[in-house]
Motif scaffolding. Structure first.
Motif, short mmCIF file in Angstrom:
data_model
loop_
_atom_site.label_atom_id
_atom_site.label_comp_id
_atom_site.label_asym_id
_atom_site.label_seq_id
_atom_site.Cartn_x
_atom_site.Cartn_y
_atom_site.Cartn_z
N ARG A 10 2.63 -5.47 1.22
CA ARG A 10 3.89 -5.44 1.59
C ARG A 10 4.72 -6.47 1.18
O ARG A 10 6.20 -6.53 1.02
CB ARG A 10 4.21 -5.47 3.19
CG ARG A 10 3.71 -4.10 3.93
CD ARG A 10 3.61 -4.11 5.22
NE ARG A 10 3.27 -2.83 5.85
CZ ARG A 10 3.24 -2.86 7.20
NH1 ARG A 10 3.51 -3.78 8.01
NH2 ARG A 10 2.69 -1.76 7.52
N THR A 11 4.20 -7.66 0.79
CA THR A 11 4.79 -8.86 0.10
C THR A 11 5.57 -8.41 -1.31
O THR A 11 4.78 -8.26 -2.18
CB THR A 11 4.02 -10.14 0.19
OG1 THR A 11 3.38 -10.56 1.49
CG2 THR A 11 4.90 -11.26 -0.38
N PRO A 12 6.66 -8.79 -1.47
CA PRO A 12 7.33 -8.34 -2.95
C PRO A 12 6.55 -9.06 -3.88
O PRO A 12 6.09 -10.25 -3.87
CB PRO A 12 8.71 -8.63 -2.80
CG PRO A 12 9.13 -8.71 -1.21
CD PRO A 12 7.76 -9.08 -0.62
N LEU A 13 6.26 -8.40 -5.00
CA LEU A 13 5.57 -9.17 -6.14
C LEU A 13 6.56 -9.97 -6.91
O LEU A 13 7.80 -9.25 -7.06
CB LEU A 13 4.85 -7.81 -6.94
CG LEU A 13 3.98 -8.38 -8.01
CD1 LEU A 13 2.73 -9.38 -7.29
CD2 LEU A 13 3.13 -7.37 -8.79
N SER A 14 6.36 -11.10 -7.29
CA SER A 14 7.08 -11.79 -8.20
C SER A 14 6.22 -12.53 -9.24
O SER A 14 5.05 -12.65 -8.98
CB SER A 14 7.76 -12.99 -7.14
OG SER A 14 7.10 -13.69 -6.56
N ARG A 15 6.89 -13.21 -10.23
CA ARG A 15 6.16 -13.94 -10.91
C ARG A 15 5.36 -15.10 -10.47
O ARG A 15 4.41 -15.38 -10.70
CB ARG A 15 7.21 -14.39 -11.97
CG ARG A 15 6.42 -15.28 -13.41
CD ARG A 15 7.29 -15.79 -14.38
NE ARG A 15 6.74 -16.58 -15.30
CZ ARG A 15 6.19 -16.51 -16.31
NH1 ARG A 15 6.13 -15.05 -16.62
NH2 ARG A 15 5.63 -17.13 -17.12
N LYS A 16 6.40 -15.83 -9.49
CA LYS A 16 5.79 -16.98 -8.89
C LYS A 16 4.28 -16.57 -8.23
O LYS A 16 3.17 -17.22 -7.99
CB LYS A 16 6.68 -17.56 -7.83
CG LYS A 16 5.99 -18.65 -7.16
CD LYS A 16 7.16 -19.34 -6.15
CE LYS A 16 6.56 -20.48 -5.40
NZ LYS A 16 7.76 -21.21 -4.74
N ARG A 17 4.39 -15.45 -7.53
CA ARG A 17 3.28 -15.01 -6.66
C ARG A 17 2.08 -14.51 -7.50
O ARG A 17 0.83 -14.91 -7.41
CB ARG A 17 3.65 -13.70 -5.87
CG ARG A 17 2.77 -13.39 -4.72
CD ARG A 17 3.05 -12.32 -3.92
NE ARG A 17 1.77 -11.46 -3.31
CZ ARG A 17 1.95 -10.15 -3.20
NH1 ARG A 17 2.98 -9.62 -3.67
NH2 ARG A 17 0.79 -9.69 -2.59
N GLU A 42 -6.69 -8.55 -6.50
CA GLU A 42 -6.38 -9.37 -5.52
C GLU A 42 -5.18 -9.35 -4.91
O GLU A 42 -4.79 -9.77 -3.67
CB GLU A 42 -6.50 -10.69 -6.19
CG GLU A 42 -6.29 -12.05 -5.31
CD GLU A 42 -7.66 -12.18 -4.28
OE1 GLU A 42 -7.58 -12.82 -3.31
OE2 GLU A 42 -8.72 -11.38 -4.73
N LEU A 43 -3.98 -8.86 -5.73
CA LEU A 43 -2.70 -8.82 -5.16
C LEU A 43 -2.31 -7.37 -4.34
O LEU A 43 -1.29 -7.24 -3.97
CB LEU A 43 -1.77 -9.03 -6.14
CG LEU A 43 -1.75 -10.33 -6.69
CD1 LEU A 43 -1.01 -10.51 -8.21
CD2 LEU A 43 -0.88 -11.46 -5.94
N GLY A 44 -3.42 -6.52 -4.42
CA GLY A 44 -3.02 -5.29 -3.85
C GLY A 44 -2.11 -4.16 -4.59
O GLY A 44 -1.31 -3.54 -4.09
N VAL A 45 -2.02 -4.39 -6.05
CA VAL A 45 -1.17 -3.60 -6.60
C VAL A 45 -1.98 -3.16 -8.10
O VAL A 45 -3.10 -3.40 -8.12
CB VAL A 45 0.02 -4.32 -7.43
CG1 VAL A 45 0.70 -5.05 -6.17
CG2 VAL A 45 -0.47 -5.34 -8.20
N VAL A 46 -1.28 -2.00 -8.74
CA VAL A 46 -1.94 -1.30 -9.97
C VAL A 46 -1.73 -2.52 -11.01
O VAL A 46 -0.73 -3.09 -11.05
CB VAL A 46 -1.43 -0.18 -10.30
CG1 VAL A 46 -1.64 0.87 -9.17
CG2 VAL A 46 0.24 -0.25 -10.48
N PRO A 47 -2.48 -2.69 -11.79
CA PRO A 47 -2.34 -3.52 -13.10
C PRO A 47 -1.11 -3.55 -13.85
O PRO A 47 -0.55 -4.50 -14.16
CB PRO A 47 -3.57 -3.07 -13.96
CG PRO A 47 -4.67 -2.71 -13.26
CD PRO A 47 -3.94 -1.97 -12.29
N MET A 48 -0.40 -2.38 -13.90
CA MET A 48 0.53 -2.07 -14.71
C MET A 48 1.88 -2.80 -13.93
O MET A 48 2.93 -3.26 -14.69
CB MET A 48 1.03 -0.62 -14.76
CG MET A 48 0.42 0.11 -15.86
SD MET A 48 0.53 -0.76 -17.39
CE MET A 48 2.27 -0.54 -17.96
#
Length: 231
Positions: A10-17, A42-48
């Motif tokens: 749920r945490t928005p993805l950002s470059r810093k993250r 690790e971030l819980g997202v798709v690679p794209m």
């Protein structure tokens, strides 16, 4: 654990993250095992999703270097350029020891990011604030080399461990052929509890060389040294 993973998603993805997570993964498993797919997991997202923040693996590594350089304490509480430079370099070394993979990545970068350039500019400014000429500062920075980042390429890197695996017969033959090298490499007074590991590349050796350089820079500065007078 499931709740923690859900929070991550749920945490928005950002470059810093993305970069922070990459640094953590490299610390845990080494930079060699770092991949965009593993980072995405690790971030819980798709690679794209990562490519909206970093164009490719090389840009990811560039950004990771920026994170590491950004961790270096650039505040200098000491009086005078010599103390300030010494503090800065040793602060950089502590960061590099915390992230062992960073040395290899820094050496592999061909482009200097704004973060890296700002650090270098600040380092140059410390010498010039001490009254160093542009000419002397130019040569000083060449002499500093990778030491400004807190590491050097050691000639006897972990030599004690390397020679421990060689048979006595081979050691004897090497001692006859390369007596001076073996005499230095086999010295037994290295610190077994070195922060880097058994061998010559420990804190004492690093500070010894750093102090020699700083003393030399100070002497040349006081003498009004110029490169034109040496050519």
């Amino acid at each position: 654990m499931a709740q923690q993973r859900e929070t991550v998603r749920r945490t928005p993805l950002s470059r810093k993250r993305v970069l922070s997570a990459a640094v953590v993964l490299a610390d845990e498993s080494g930079v060699e095992s770092l991949s965009m797919r593993k980072l995405a997991q690790e971030l819980g997202v798709v690679p794209m999703a990562l490519y909206k923040h970093v164009a490719n693996k090389e840009e990811l590594l560039d950004g990771m270097v920026d994170v590491i350089v950004g961790e270096i304490d650039t505040g200098a509480s000491g009086e005078g350029w010599k103390s300030a430079v010494r503090q800065r370099v040793l602060a950089a070394r502590q960061i590099l020891l915390r992230h062992p993979w960073a040395r290899r990545v820094i050496e592999s970068r061909t482009n200097k990011s704004p973060v890296v350039l700002e650090y270098m500019d600040s380092m140059i400014g410390m010498f010039q604030a001490g009254g160093f000429s542009v000419d002397l500062t130019h040569h000083v920075m060449h002499a500093m080399g990778s030491r400004m980042w807190g590491f050097t390429q050691e000639v006897f890197d972990d030599s004690a461990n390397a020679t421990a695996e060689i048979s006595p017969t081979m050691l004897h033959a090497m001692a006859e052929k390369y007596p001076h090298v073996m005499e230095i490499a086999m010295r037994a007074d290295h610190d077994d509890d070195s922060v880097v590991g058994q061998g010559c590349d420990d804190q004492f050796e690093f500070e010894f060389a750093l102090d020699l350089l700083l003393d030399g820079f100070e002497r040349l500065h006081e003498q009004g040294w110029t490169s034109t007078g040496r050519r």
